[in-house]
Structure formats: structure tokens, C-alpha cells
Design a protein around this motif. Structure first.
Motif, short mmCIF file in Angstrom:
data_model
loop_
_atom_site.label_atom_id
_atom_site.label_comp_id
_atom_site.label_asym_id
_atom_site.label_seq_id
_atom_site.Cartn_x
_atom_site.Cartn_y
_atom_site.Cartn_z
N ASP A 187 14.74 -19.58 -2.39
CA ASP A 187 15.65 -20.09 -3.42
C ASP A 187 14.91 -20.50 -4.69
OD1 ASP A 187 17.80 -19.64 -1.73
OD2 ASP A 187 17.81 -21.70 -0.96
N VAL A 188 13.78 -21.17 -4.53
CA VAL A 188 12.98 -21.57 -5.69
C VAL A 188 12.44 -20.33 -6.40
CG1 VAL A 188 10.88 -22.76 -6.43
CG2 VAL A 188 12.39 -23.84 -4.77
N LEU B 3 5.15 -18.38 -11.35
CA LEU B 3 5.75 -19.45 -10.55
C LEU B 3 6.70 -18.88 -9.50
CD1 LEU B 3 6.39 -22.13 -13.31
CD2 LEU B 3 4.69 -22.23 -11.48
N GLY B 4 7.49 -17.88 -9.88
CA GLY B 4 8.37 -17.24 -8.92
C GLY B 4 7.60 -16.56 -7.81
N ALA B 5 6.58 -15.77 -8.18
CA ALA B 5 5.78 -15.04 -7.19
C ALA B 5 5.01 -16.00 -6.29
CB ALA B 5 4.83 -14.08 -7.89
N SER B 6 4.63 -17.14 -6.83
CA SER B 6 3.89 -18.13 -6.03
C SER B 6 4.73 -18.69 -4.90
CB SER B 6 3.40 -19.27 -6.92
OG SER B 6 2.45 -18.78 -7.85
N HIS B 7 6.05 -18.63 -5.04
CA HIS B 7 6.95 -19.15 -4.02
C HIS B 7 7.46 -18.06 -3.08
CE1 HIS B 7 6.95 -22.62 -6.73
NE2 HIS B 7 7.22 -23.31 -5.65
N THR B 8 6.83 -16.88 -3.10
CA THR B 8 7.19 -15.81 -2.16
C THR B 8 6.17 -15.75 -1.04
OG1 THR B 8 5.92 -14.11 -3.34
CG2 THR B 8 8.24 -14.44 -4.02
N ARG B 9 6.53 -15.06 0.02
CA ARG B 9 5.60 -14.88 1.15
C ARG B 9 4.38 -14.07 0.72
NH1 ARG B 9 10.32 -13.45 3.83
NH2 ARG B 9 9.59 -11.31 3.88
N GLN B 10 4.55 -13.14 -0.19
CA GLN B 10 3.44 -12.29 -0.63
C GLN B 10 2.47 -13.03 -1.54
OE1 GLN B 10 6.69 -11.55 -1.24
NE2 GLN B 10 7.07 -10.04 0.36
N GLY B 11 2.95 -14.03 -2.24
CA GLY B 11 2.08 -14.76 -3.17
C GLY B 11 1.71 -13.90 -4.36
N VAL B 12 0.60 -14.21 -4.96
CA VAL B 12 0.15 -13.51 -6.17
C VAL B 12 -1.22 -12.92 -5.92
CG1 VAL B 12 -0.33 -13.71 -8.64
CG2 VAL B 12 1.44 -15.14 -7.61
N ALA B 13 -1.35 -11.65 -6.23
CA ALA B 13 -2.64 -10.97 -6.14
C ALA B 13 -2.95 -10.38 -7.50
CB ALA B 13 -2.63 -9.89 -5.08
N PHE B 14 -4.22 -10.38 -7.87
CA PHE B 14 -4.67 -9.80 -9.13
C PHE B 14 -5.45 -8.54 -8.80
CE2 PHE B 14 -7.73 -9.62 -12.72
CZ PHE B 14 -6.81 -9.44 -13.74
N PHE B 15 -4.80 -7.39 -8.99
CA PHE B 15 -5.38 -6.09 -8.65
C PHE B 15 -5.99 -6.10 -7.25
CE2 PHE B 15 -5.37 -6.09 -13.34
CZ PHE B 15 -4.53 -5.00 -13.54
N GLY B 16 -5.20 -6.58 -6.29
CA GLY B 16 -5.61 -6.58 -4.88
C GLY B 16 -6.32 -7.83 -4.40
#
Length: 190
Positions: A141-142, A116-129
Motif C-alpha cells: 500500500d505504501v 521511495l516506492g521501490a524501497s517498499h517493494t519486495r524487490q527493493g532497489v538495485a543499481f544495475f544489478g
């Protein structure tokens, strides 16, 4: 003289967890310890060049760990383990059960909060690329709120794991009963 918890035959494995549960336990243990270590390390180098690689690995292995925990929970719910020895005090049985469910809760919540934290970043979430679908707008902030919860839970989970390990070592080295061997690959007598 044989210990009161000792098992008399090598062939009788009904007192142990099934092999899949044993493998899931130890793979989970290695993964969670690795994730905790890399998590603390990556936070110490957060702003240094090359730190993004550690964050990417942490996210990928965190997602893998989450899937493993779900598999473990499904196995646990569908394959009830043999009860602990009758000679074990009731308070120890209750404490062991509470510890198991607290560990499961922590192991489930950790990757969810991290995701949830990573989903709210500019980078988002990647699974092994491989970039996963974006469903949340970047919001620093979120993201930080989820990461703060993730970090606090990491401390709590580390303490629970330490207590779990100490209890296992107590059974193995002090009590010298077969409690530890319920989740080990072979019996003490082999």
C-alpha cells in the motif's frame, strides 16, 4: 538586418551557458525522456514475463538521473548564467525562471518518489544489478502511494517539458533570436 538578440561575434560566448551546463542539460533531457518513455511502456507490460528487466533498468537509470540532477543543481547554484537579453519582455523572463525551477523540482521529485516506492517493494532497489541496502519493510500500500505520486508527477513533468520545448522552438523558429542557442552546442552563425 540582424535580429535584435543576435550576437555579433563567434568568439564571444559570454551570453551562453558554460559548456558543462550545456552538456548536463542535454544529457538530462535524453535521460528524462527515455525514463518517461520506458516508464509508460513498462506499466503497459507490468504483468507480462520479462517485464522485470524494464523495471530494473528504469530504477537504475532513475538513480543515475537523480545524481545527474544533483550535479546540475550544484553547477547551477555555483555558476549563475548570464541574464536573458534586456529586450526580452519581463513576463517572459519571469516565466522562464519559473519554468526552470519547476523542471528542477520535478526532476528531483520524480526519482525520489520512485526510489521511495521501490524501497517498499519486495524487490527493493538495485543499481544495475547491485542490490542497495534495504531500509524499509515491504508494504504494498505504501509503495503504491509513492508510485501513484510518481505517475502523477510524470504527467505533470511531461507537460512542463512539452511547454519548455515549445518555448524553445518559438525562440528558434518564430522569434529567430539567440535564446535557444544559449543552451545549444554552437552558435547559429557558426
Amino acid at each position: 538586418m540582424e535580429n535584435r538578440h543576435s550576437i555579433s561575434t563567434k568568439a564571444d560566448r559570454s551570453w551562453k551557458y558554460a559548456a558543462p551546463a550545456i552538456w548536463l542539460h542535454w544529457i538530462s533531457a535524453l535521460l528524462v525522456i527515455g525514463l518517461l518513455c520506458i516508464g509508460w511502456y513498462m506499466m503497459s507490460i507490468e504483468d507480462e514475463p520479462g517485464s522485470a528487466w524494464y523495471f530494473d533498468q528504469h530504477k537504475s537509470f532513475g538513480l543515475l538521473f537523480f545524481v545527474l540532477v544533483i550535479v546540475r543543481l550544484i553547477w547551477r547554484v555555483t555558476h549563475k548564467p548570464v541574464p536573458l537579453a534586456h529586450s526580452l519582455p519581463g513576463w517572459q523572463k519571469k516565466l522562464a525562471g519559473l519554468m526552470q525551477w519547476l523542471l528542477y523540482g520535478g526532476m528531483l521529485a520524480m526519482p525520489v518518489l520512485g526510489y521511495l516506492g521501490a524501497s517498499h517493494t519486495r524487490q527493493g532497489v538495485a543499481f544495475f544489478g547491485m542490490q542497495l541496502p534495504v531500509w524499509a519493510m515491504p508494504d504494498h500500500d505504501v509503495a503504491e502511494q509513492f508510485f501513484d505520486l510518481h505517475a502523477s508527477l510524470a504527467i505533470a513533468l511531461t507537460m512542463l517539458i512539452a511547454l519548455h520545448v515549445l518555448a524553445a522552438l518559438k525562440h528558434l523558429l518564430v522569434d529567430k533570436d539567440d535564446i535557444f542557442y544559449r543552451i545549444w552546442f554552437w552558435n547559429r552563425n557558426l
